[in-house]
Write a protein that holds these residues in place. Structure first.
Motif, short mmCIF file in Angstrom:
data_model
loop_
_atom_site.label_atom_id
_atom_site.label_comp_id
_atom_site.label_asym_id
_atom_site.label_seq_id
_atom_site.Cartn_x
_atom_site.Cartn_y
_atom_site.Cartn_z
N LEU A 113 0.78 -1.20 -0.05
CA LEU A 113 0.03 -0.03 0.05
C LEU A 113 0.76 1.37 -0.08
CD1 LEU A 113 -2.50 -0.76 2.63
CD2 LEU A 113 -2.65 -1.31 0.09
N ILE A 114 2.29 1.13 0.36
CA ILE A 114 3.07 2.38 0.21
C ILE A 114 4.38 2.22 -0.49
CG2 ILE A 114 2.10 3.32 2.49
CD1 ILE A 114 4.82 1.72 3.89
N GLY A 115 4.13 1.03 -1.51
CA GLY A 115 5.20 1.02 -2.67
C GLY A 115 6.23 -0.16 -2.06
N GLY A 116 6.09 -0.84 -1.12
CA GLY A 116 7.16 -1.67 -0.55
C GLY A 116 6.66 -3.50 -0.87
N ASN A 117 7.91 -3.91 -1.02
CA ASN A 117 7.94 -5.53 -1.41
C ASN A 117 7.81 -6.18 0.11
OD1 ASN A 117 8.25 -8.07 -1.85
ND2 ASN A 117 10.18 -7.90 -3.21
N PRO A 118 6.84 -6.89 0.66
CA PRO A 118 6.77 -7.55 1.81
C PRO A 118 8.06 -8.27 1.93
CG PRO A 118 4.64 -7.55 0.86
CD PRO A 118 5.57 -7.10 -0.28
N PHE A 119 8.80 -8.90 0.92
CA PHE A 119 10.04 -9.63 1.32
C PHE A 119 11.25 -8.73 1.39
CE2 PHE A 119 6.69 -12.34 -0.41
CZ PHE A 119 6.78 -13.53 0.26
N SER A 120 11.21 -7.62 1.19
CA SER A 120 12.41 -6.60 1.65
C SER A 120 12.28 -5.50 2.12
CB SER A 120 13.01 -6.35 0.00
OG SER A 120 11.89 -5.51 -0.63
N ALA A 121 10.75 -4.98 2.33
CA ALA A 121 10.49 -3.78 3.14
C ALA A 121 10.84 -4.06 4.63
CB ALA A 121 8.99 -3.47 3.21
N THR A 122 11.52 -3.03 5.08
CA THR A 122 11.80 -3.04 6.55
C THR A 122 10.76 -3.41 7.54
OG1 THR A 122 12.65 -1.81 8.54
CG2 THR A 122 11.75 -0.58 6.94
N SER A 123 10.90 -4.41 8.41
CA SER A 123 9.85 -4.76 9.39
C SER A 123 9.07 -3.55 10.03
CB SER A 123 10.32 -5.85 10.40
OG SER A 123 11.57 -5.22 11.10
N PHE A 124 9.82 -2.46 10.17
CA PHE A 124 9.06 -1.50 10.91
C PHE A 124 7.42 -1.25 10.26
CE2 PHE A 124 13.54 1.04 11.12
CZ PHE A 124 13.65 0.14 12.13
N TYR A 125 7.33 -1.64 8.98
CA TYR A 125 6.10 -1.50 8.57
C TYR A 125 5.04 -2.32 9.08
CZ TYR A 125 8.08 1.89 5.58
OH TYR A 125 8.59 3.35 5.32
N CYS A 126 5.46 -3.41 9.83
CA CYS A 126 4.77 -4.25 10.54
C CYS A 126 3.74 -3.36 11.64
CB CYS A 126 5.23 -5.37 11.51
SG CYS A 126 6.13 -6.70 10.42
N LEU A 127 4.02 -2.33 11.63
CA LEU A 127 3.48 -1.41 12.59
C LEU A 127 1.91 -0.91 12.10
CD1 LEU A 127 3.03 1.93 11.51
CD2 LEU A 127 5.37 1.77 12.17
N ILE A 128 1.82 -1.06 10.80
CA ILE A 128 0.51 -0.85 10.10
C ILE A 128 -0.76 -1.59 10.80
CG2 ILE A 128 -1.00 -0.88 7.89
CD1 ILE A 128 1.94 -0.22 6.58
N ALA A 129 -0.33 -2.93 11.08
CA ALA A 129 -1.43 -3.76 11.66
C ALA A 129 -1.93 -3.12 12.85
CB ALA A 129 -0.82 -5.13 11.99
N HIS A 130 -1.19 -2.65 13.87
CA HIS A 130 -1.38 -1.96 14.86
C HIS A 130 -2.08 -0.81 15.05
CE1 HIS A 130 -1.46 -0.97 19.32
NE2 HIS A 130 -1.05 0.11 18.90
N LEU A 131 -1.77 0.02 13.93
CA LEU A 131 -2.19 1.58 13.68
C LEU A 131 -3.66 1.13 13.12
CD1 LEU A 131 -1.82 4.61 13.14
CD2 LEU A 131 -1.20 3.89 10.60
N GLU A 132 -3.99 0.33 12.27
CA GLU A 132 -5.23 0.14 11.64
C GLU A 132 -6.05 -0.38 12.95
OE1 GLU A 132 -4.67 -0.87 7.01
OE2 GLU A 132 -4.84 -2.57 8.46
N GLY A 133 -5.50 -1.25 13.61
CA GLY A 133 -6.43 -1.84 14.89
C GLY A 133 -7.03 -1.01 15.62
N LYS A 134 -5.82 -0.06 15.96
CA LYS A 134 -6.20 1.01 17.21
C LYS A 134 -7.21 2.05 16.68
CE LYS A 134 -3.73 3.77 20.65
NZ LYS A 134 -2.52 4.09 21.18
N TYR A 135 -6.89 2.59 15.42
CA TYR A 135 -7.58 3.74 15.08
C TYR A 135 -8.50 3.50 13.80
CZ TYR A 135 -4.20 6.19 17.76
OH TYR A 135 -3.19 6.72 19.02
N GLY A 136 -8.50 2.24 13.42
CA GLY A 136 -9.37 2.17 12.10
C GLY A 136 -8.95 2.43 10.72
N VAL A 137 -9.72 2.09 9.97
CA VAL A 137 -9.61 2.34 8.42
C VAL A 137 -10.97 3.05 7.93
CG1 VAL A 137 -9.69 1.58 6.16
CG2 VAL A 137 -8.22 0.29 7.77
N HIS A 138 -10.67 4.51 7.71
CA HIS A 138 -11.91 5.31 7.24
C HIS A 138 -11.81 5.74 5.71
CE1 HIS A 138 -10.68 5.54 11.40
NE2 HIS A 138 -11.95 6.03 11.40
N TYR A 139 -12.74 6.39 5.42
CA TYR A 139 -12.95 6.84 4.05
C TYR A 139 -13.45 8.30 4.15
CZ TYR A 139 -18.07 5.75 3.92
OH TYR A 139 -19.38 5.93 4.23
N ALA A 140 -13.15 9.47 3.32
CA ALA A 140 -13.73 10.64 3.46
C ALA A 140 -14.90 10.70 2.42
CB ALA A 140 -12.84 11.53 2.71
#
Length: 520
Positions: A206-233
Motif C-alpha cells: 500500500l506504500i510501495g514496498g515489497n513485503p519480502f524486502s520492506a523493513t519490518s518497521f512497516y509491521c506497525l500498520i497492523a496495530h495502527l489500523e487496529g487501534k484507529y480504524g480504516v476510514h474513508y472521506a
C-alpha cells in the motif's frame, strides 16, 4: 464551482512583510506543508502542473462519476484533526470521515475470503477458520506490531533524520526492533499458514514496498489500523484534499495551478527561488519540494553540483513498483461487493519477484478493487457504481511498452473481475479510463514511473532516505512520499509537520532580506 475555478491560478506576489515560502507540488504533502507554514506566518505560494490540487490524490470526474485517482484508505485520522487545529480550523467543519467495518475483504484464488477488521475477537475467529493453531501467532504478531508502532511511529515518524548524532542515538532501539528483518520474515515467524502469512504481510504494498524486502518497521500498520480504524472521506479522498487546500488559502496562501516548475534557483549553497517553464522567476526565502526527491535533485537541480544525491546515486536507487489503474463506472450496482477488496492471484512471492526484482510484467496479477459507491452513493449516478481496480506492476525500468499493451492488459483485468466478483461486467461499463506507469512519469513527474518514490527498504529509510532538510542546499526542504518517513497519507502529513517544525521562525527574518538576502 469546479476545482479549476476555485483554485484558479492568480499571481499576487508576496506582500513584502512576510518571508516567502515557495512549495513545488500541490499533493497532500505540499498542501499540508503550505497550510502549516501559512498558519505560522509565511507568505506561501504553491505551484502545480495539474489543473486541480491533489497530485496522486487527484480526482477524475466524468460522466457523472467521481474517481479518486490514488489514495483511498485513511488511517491515523488524528493527524488531520491536528492539522486543522494548528491551521485555525476544525476538521469536522470541512471533511467527514467514516469508518469501514471490516477494513477489507481478502479473496484468494481458490475463492476463500478473509474479513480483515480491527475487532480482535472477530479476527481470531477469522484466523481460526484458516488455521486454528495460528490464533496464538496472531496474538503474538499483534503484540510485536504494537511494540514497533510505539517506537517507529509514535517516537520517530515525526522526527527528522538529518543528524548522524540523532540517528546514532536511536540506532540501538531500531536494531532491537529488528528493522533489518523484512515484513514477511516477521509475519512468517508468527504464522504457519501460508494464506495467513500473505494476509498479514501485504500492507507494505500500500506504500510501495515489497513485503519480502520492506523493513519490518512497516509491521506497525497492523496495530495502527487496529487501534484507529480504516476510514474513508465522504465525497472521496479528494474531498480531504480540497479541505487542506482551503486551509492554505484561508491563511493567505496562493495555489497556482497549471504551472510547471522547471528549475530551483540557487545562489552559492542556497535555494533562492524557482523558475517556471514559462520563464517566470519567483524569488523565495525558502523552497519546499513535494516532488519525488529523485526528480528534485536529478531534474530541478540538474545544473547544481551535488555531493550526496548525485546522478549516479539517483540512478542506483531502488524505486517502488508502479501501478496499472483502471477507473470504470457501471450502469448497475454490485451490492454484494465490498468497499475495499483484495483479489489475490495464484502467486504471491513469485509475482512480487517479477515486479520488484526481475521487473517483468507477469501474465498473472493480484488486484485491489475499490468500490467507493458501496459506502458513498454520491460518487456515482443513481443506480450506478463507481470502481477502480489497481494492479501492482513493474516501474518503467521494465521497458514495458504500455502504449502497445495497456488495452490488452485492461481486458485481462476485466475478465478476471468477471470471473471473481463482477459478473457480466463488460455489459455494464458506461465510462472508463486507464492510468499506466507512463502517466506516473509524464503527468506526476515520478522517477521511472514509480508510484511511491524510493522503495521503503531499511537502507532507504530514515537517515538513508532523502532528508527533510536538504543535504545539498540551505533553505531547501523536502516533504512527501519520497522523504522521511515515507509514503501513505500518514507519512506525507508527518513529513509536512517535520518541515514546518524545522524551518526558521518567520519573525527571525531580518529586514535585510528586502535588500536581496535570504535568511540563513
Amino acid at each position: 464551482m469546479n476545482m479549476t475555478e476555485r483554485f484558479r491560478p492568480h499571481r499576487p506576489g508576496p506582500d513584502g512583510t512576510k518571508p516567502h515560502a515557495v512549495i513545488i507540488g500541490a499533493g497532500v504533502g505540499g498542501l499540508a506543508t503550505g497550510a502549516l507554514l501559512a498558519a505560522r506566518g509565511y507568505q506561501v505560494t504553491i505551484f502545480d502542473p495539474l489543473d486541480a490540487p491533489g497530485g496522486r490524490a487527484y480526482a477524475y470526474r466524468q460522466d457523472g462519476f467521481v474517481f479518486d485517482a490514488g489514495p483511498t484508505i485513511i488511517t491515523a485520522p488524528w493527524l488531520f484533526e491536528e492539522l486543522w487545529r494548528d491551521c485555525g480550523g476544525r476538521l469536522a467543519d470541512d471533511v467527514e470521515f467514516r469508518e469501514n467495518t471490516p477494513f477489507y475483504k481478502i479473496r484468494f484464488d481458490d475463492g476463500s475470503v478473509f474479513n480483515y477488521s480491527g475487532d480482535r475477537e472477530a479476527m481470531e475467529q477469522e484466523v481460526a477458520r484458516f488455521e486454528p493453531d495460528d490464533v496464538k501467532g496472531y496474538r503474538s504478531f499483534m503484540d510485536e506490531s504494537r511494540r514497533i508502532y510505539e517506537v517507529a511511529f509514535e517516537q520517530l515518524a515525526a522526527k527528522p533524520f538529518h543528524s548522524i548524532s540523532f540517528t546514532a542515538k536511536v540506532l540501538a532501539r531500531l536494531v532491537r526492533l529488528g528493522g533489518y528483518r523484512s515484513v514477511y520474515s516477521v509475519v512468517a515467524s508468527h504464522f504457519k499458514n501460508e494464506k495467513l502469512r500473505n494476509i498479514f504481510s501485504f500492507h507494505p504494498l500500500l506504500i510501495g514496498g515489497n513485503p519480502f524486502s520492506a523493513t519490518s518497521f512497516y509491521c506497525l500498520i497492523a496495530h495502527l489500523e487496529g487501534k484507529y480504524g480504516v476510514h474513508y472521506a465522504v465525497g472521496g479522498t479528494n474531498a480531504l484534499v480540497r479541505g487542506i487546500a482551503s486551509l492554505v488559502t484561508r491563511n493567505g496562501g496562493t495555489i497556482r495551478l497549471k504551472e510547471t516548475v522547471e528549475t530551483i534557483l540557487t545562489k552559492g549553497n542556497r535555494a533562492t527561488g524557482i523558475r517556471l517553464s514559462s520563464g517566470e522567476e519567483v524569488s523565495a526565502d525558502l523552497v519546499v519540494s513535494n516532488c519525488d526527491p529523485a526528480s528534485t535533485y536529478g531534474k530541478l537541480l540538474r545544473d547544481h553540483k551535488r555531493k550526496r544525491w548525485t546522478d549516479r546515486k539517483i540512478a542506483r536507487g531502488d524505486y517502488s513498483m508502479s501501478l496499472f489503474v483502471w477507473y470504470f463506472g457501471t450502469n448497475r450496482r454490485y451490492d454484494d461487493v465490498y468497499h475495499h477488496t483484495m483479489v489475490f492471484g495464484p502467486r504471491y512471492k513469485g509475482l512480487l519477484d517479477d515486479i520488484f526484482k526481475k521487473k517483468v510484467l507477469a501474465e498473472d496479477f493480484s488486484l485491489y478493487l475499490h468500490r467507493p459507491s458501496a459506502s458513498d452513493p454520491s460518487l456515482a449516478p443513481e443506480g450506478c457504481d463507481a470502481f477502480y481496480v489497481l494492479s501492482p506492476v513493474p516501474n518503467l525500468a521494465s521497458k514495458t511498452d504500455w502504449q502497445e499493451i495497456a488495452k490488452r492488459y485492461r481486458k485481462k483485468v476485466e475478465q478476471r473481475l468477471e470471473e471473481t466478483l463482477l459478473p457480466e461486467l463488460n455489459k455494464h461499463i458506461v465510462t472508463s479510463r486507464v492510468t499506466t506507469p507512463v502517466d506516473f512519469h509524464d503527468r506526476l513527474l515520478s522517477w521511472e514511473g514509480a508510484a511511491f518514490a524510493l522503495e521503503p527498504k531499511l537502507l532507504q529509510s530514515a537517515w538513508f532516505r532523502p532528508h527533510n532538510k536538504s543535504e545539498e542546499l540551505e533553505n531547501l526542504y523536502l516533504c512527501g512520499a519520497g522523504t522521511h518517513p515515507g509514503a501513505g497519507l500518514p507519512g506525507v502529513v508527518c513529513s509536512a509537520r517535520i518541515v514546518a517544525d524545522m524551518v526558521p521562525d518567520p519573525k527571525a527574518f531580518s529586514d535585510r532580506r528586502n535588500g536581496g538576502d535570504t535568511f540563513q
